[in-house]
Design an enzyme around this catalytic site. Sequence first.
Site, PDB file in Angstrom:
ATOM      1  N   CYS A  98     -12.914 -68.822 -25.454  1.00 25.71           N
ATOM      2  CA  CYS A  98     -12.953 -67.362 -25.365  1.00 25.71           C
ATOM      3  C   CYS A  98     -13.998 -66.943 -24.323  1.00 25.71           C
ATOM      4  O   CYS A  98     -15.137 -67.377 -24.382  1.00 25.71           O
ATOM      5  CB  CYS A  98     -13.304 -66.798 -26.738  1.00 25.71           C
ATOM      6  N   CYS A 102     -12.792 -59.229 -23.020  1.00 26.26           N
ATOM      7  CA  CYS A 102     -11.591 -58.402 -23.174  1.00 26.26           C
ATOM      8  C   CYS A 102     -11.741 -57.356 -24.272  1.00 26.26           C
ATOM      9  O   CYS A 102     -11.079 -56.310 -24.234  1.00 26.26           O
ATOM     10  CB  CYS A 102     -10.389 -59.277 -23.496  1.00 26.26           C
ATOM     11  N   THR A 189     -17.699 -60.707 -30.736  1.00 26.37           N
ATOM     12  CA  THR A 189     -17.464 -61.591 -29.594  1.00 26.37           C
ATOM     13  C   THR A 189     -18.351 -61.201 -28.414  1.00 26.37           C
ATOM     14  O   THR A 189     -18.323 -60.053 -27.971  1.00 26.37           O
ATOM     15  CB  THR A 189     -15.975 -61.499 -29.194  1.00 26.37           C
ATOM     16  N   GLU A 258     -19.735 -65.689 -31.220  1.00 24.67           N
ATOM     17  CA  GLU A 258     -19.586 -64.561 -32.146  1.00 24.67           C
ATOM     18  C   GLU A 258     -20.873 -64.394 -32.950  1.00 24.67           C
ATOM     19  O   GLU A 258     -21.507 -65.380 -33.329  1.00 24.67           O
ATOM     20  CB  GLU A 258     -18.416 -64.782 -33.119  1.00 24.67           C
ATOM     21  N   HIS A 293      -5.661 -55.404 -28.090  1.00 25.75           N
ATOM     22  CA  HIS A 293      -6.232 -56.746 -28.260  1.00 25.75           C
ATOM     23  C   HIS A 293      -5.168 -57.751 -28.713  1.00 25.75           C
ATOM     24  O   HIS A 293      -5.268 -58.943 -28.424  1.00 25.75           O
ATOM     25  CB  HIS A 293      -7.435 -56.728 -29.207  1.00 25.75           C
ATOM     26  N   TYR A 297      -4.074 -61.466 -26.607  1.00 22.41           N
ATOM     27  CA  TYR A 297      -3.869 -62.833 -27.103  1.00 22.41           C
ATOM     28  C   TYR A 297      -2.628 -63.483 -26.501  1.00 22.41           C
ATOM     29  O   TYR A 297      -2.512 -64.703 -26.499  1.00 22.41           O
ATOM     30  CB  TYR A 297      -3.774 -62.820 -28.639  1.00 22.41           C
ATOM     31  N   CYS A 300      -4.860 -64.924 -23.214  1.00 19.98           N
ATOM     32  CA  CYS A 300      -5.940 -65.925 -23.328  1.00 19.98           C
ATOM     33  C   CYS A 300      -5.506 -67.164 -24.091  1.00 19.98           C
ATOM     34  O   CYS A 300      -5.808 -68.289 -23.702  1.00 19.98           O
ATOM     35  CB  CYS A 300      -7.190 -65.292 -23.939  1.00 19.98           C
ATOM     36  N   GLU A 448      -9.584 -67.562 -34.264  1.00 18.93           N
ATOM     37  CA  GLU A 448      -9.301 -66.269 -33.617  1.00 18.93           C
ATOM     38  C   GLU A 448      -7.810 -65.973 -33.591  1.00 18.93           C
ATOM     39  O   GLU A 448      -7.395 -64.829 -33.718  1.00 18.93           O
ATOM     40  CB  GLU A 448      -9.837 -66.251 -32.188  1.00 18.93           C
TER      41      GLU A 448
HETATM   42 FE1  SF4 Z   1     -11.789 -63.892 -26.412  1.00 19.40          FE
HETATM   43 FE2  SF4 Z   1      -9.145 -63.913 -26.070  1.00 19.40          FE
HETATM   44 FE3  SF4 Z   1     -10.335 -61.845 -27.341  1.00 19.40          FE
HETATM   45 FE4  SF4 Z   1     -10.619 -62.234 -24.680  1.00 19.40          FE
HETATM   46  S1  SF4 Z   1      -8.716 -61.736 -25.784  1.00 19.40           S
HETATM   47  S2  SF4 Z   1     -12.232 -61.708 -26.131  1.00 19.40           S
HETATM   48  S3  SF4 Z   1     -10.687 -64.458 -24.551  1.00 19.40           S
HETATM   49  S4  SF4 Z   1     -10.233 -63.995 -28.008  1.00 19.40           S
HETATM   50 FE    FE Z   2     -10.933 -62.441 -30.034  1.00 17.56          FE
END
Ligand code: SF4
Ligand code: FE
Length: 484
Positions: A98, A102, A189, A258, A293, A297, A300, A448
Amino acid sequence: MTGGEYRESLRRRQPLKIYFQGEALEHPLDHPLVVASVNSAALTYELAGDARHRELATATSALTGRTISRFTHLHQSAEDLIRKVRLLRLLGQKCGTCFQRCVGLDGLNAVFAATFAIDRKQGTGYHRRFVEFLKQAEAADWMIAGCMTDVKGERRKRPHQQADPDLYLRVVARRADGLVIRGAKAHQTGAVNSHQLLVMPTVAMQAQDRDYAVCCAVPADAEGLVYIYGRQGSDLRKLDCSEAGCIDCGNWRYGGQECLVIFDDVFVPAERVFMDGEHEFTGALVESFAGYHRQSYGGCKVGMGDVIIGAAACIAEYNGAEGAAHIREKLVEMIQLNETLYGCGIACSALGQPTPAGNYLIDLLLANVTKQNVTRFPFEIARLLQDIAGGLIGTLPSAHDLASPQTGPYLQKYLRAAPGVSVESRVRMLRLIENFTLGRAAVSYLTESMHGAGSPQAQRIMLARLADLEDKKRLARELAGIKD
Ligand code: SF4
Ligand code: FE
């Protein structure tokens, strides 16, 4: 900022109160665990300065016309939303964990639309304030932590019903010049690596929860903030890693982060308050933030999946098993699952629509489908990876044994597999696989995937709400020739 300037800017903050294993970290930015997570976040800056990735990593500001980081950008089109997913996939490929930036981006876009809606209905001045904040964020290239998830106490009770009123973050004092807030945000995060914290409510609030309906921004080094660093599997391997490249870490350069962030009576100046008591708008804010968000995902986790599929293919070669039909079949299965996640991330972006405030929102139904799949497919991909890797990921001796004159020669003899592949390469690949499925990166890739951007049930509630079952019933009745 360049990656280097980002690192420097973190050092210019006032000292943060950060605890790990019960002790305050005196020089947190030099602590190996924190260094790895700063490295991941710094990639978001490094890519913006790299000509090959500028199209994805930067954008043209809708507020000033300047070139800015995509991580501070208000999405202006469906194409912008697609670029975001592509950027997140790329970053996941590069760090295998991560990269933390984001959440703030998703918060900025959600709060932009929410403040516009509040002002339009109630004649407040939140949106103008928020736009000023955003302009500063763009110009300073801030990393912003999106602080949504409250600790939530007893789950069946509303915020105001909790035995301890601080189990959801709330306003404890209103002054002429601003607010004082108290509470704790969980699983935050990248909080320690950020310049600003964007605080948002975590659930739809009712009138009695008025003091909990608060949205605001505070600097990460504000007085009253306490950070308690979360543990990750095998995190202490980083501490006995004496030199860069330590084999046992699996991924020594990058890590996620985190924290539990305590807001112990933190003052928020009035110009950084973007919602105070407008509980009717909390539901829409939470939904759009979560939607953005959930879209994230689809980027990422897919990038991490690319590395995982690569690791599976490599270890099959190193074991001398790459020719087996079942290995090829499993790799194809992993690709199918990973690209399905990407397909969902792209689809919810392609069907994005402008909000009344002017920025673009993803298709909420498809964003929830994306995240619901993410709660499942990475676990299957990780299962297949462990299957292909073999039992050594659970029993492999340490790098010290490999280096020791007593044990090293035995390991060199007995851990050799495919011809031409060194034992060290095989061990390194197994450690990377361990990192993804059992170690530090398992938080990013598995925990996550399950709980980030909302646990599975949160998406199912949205799917039930958004799918318009009545319309589907009408379609069936029509075809069946049912008139009444
Ligand atoms: Fe982390 Fe993925 Fe959330 Fe970005 S989208 S903060 S990389 S878990
Ligand atoms: Fe996350």
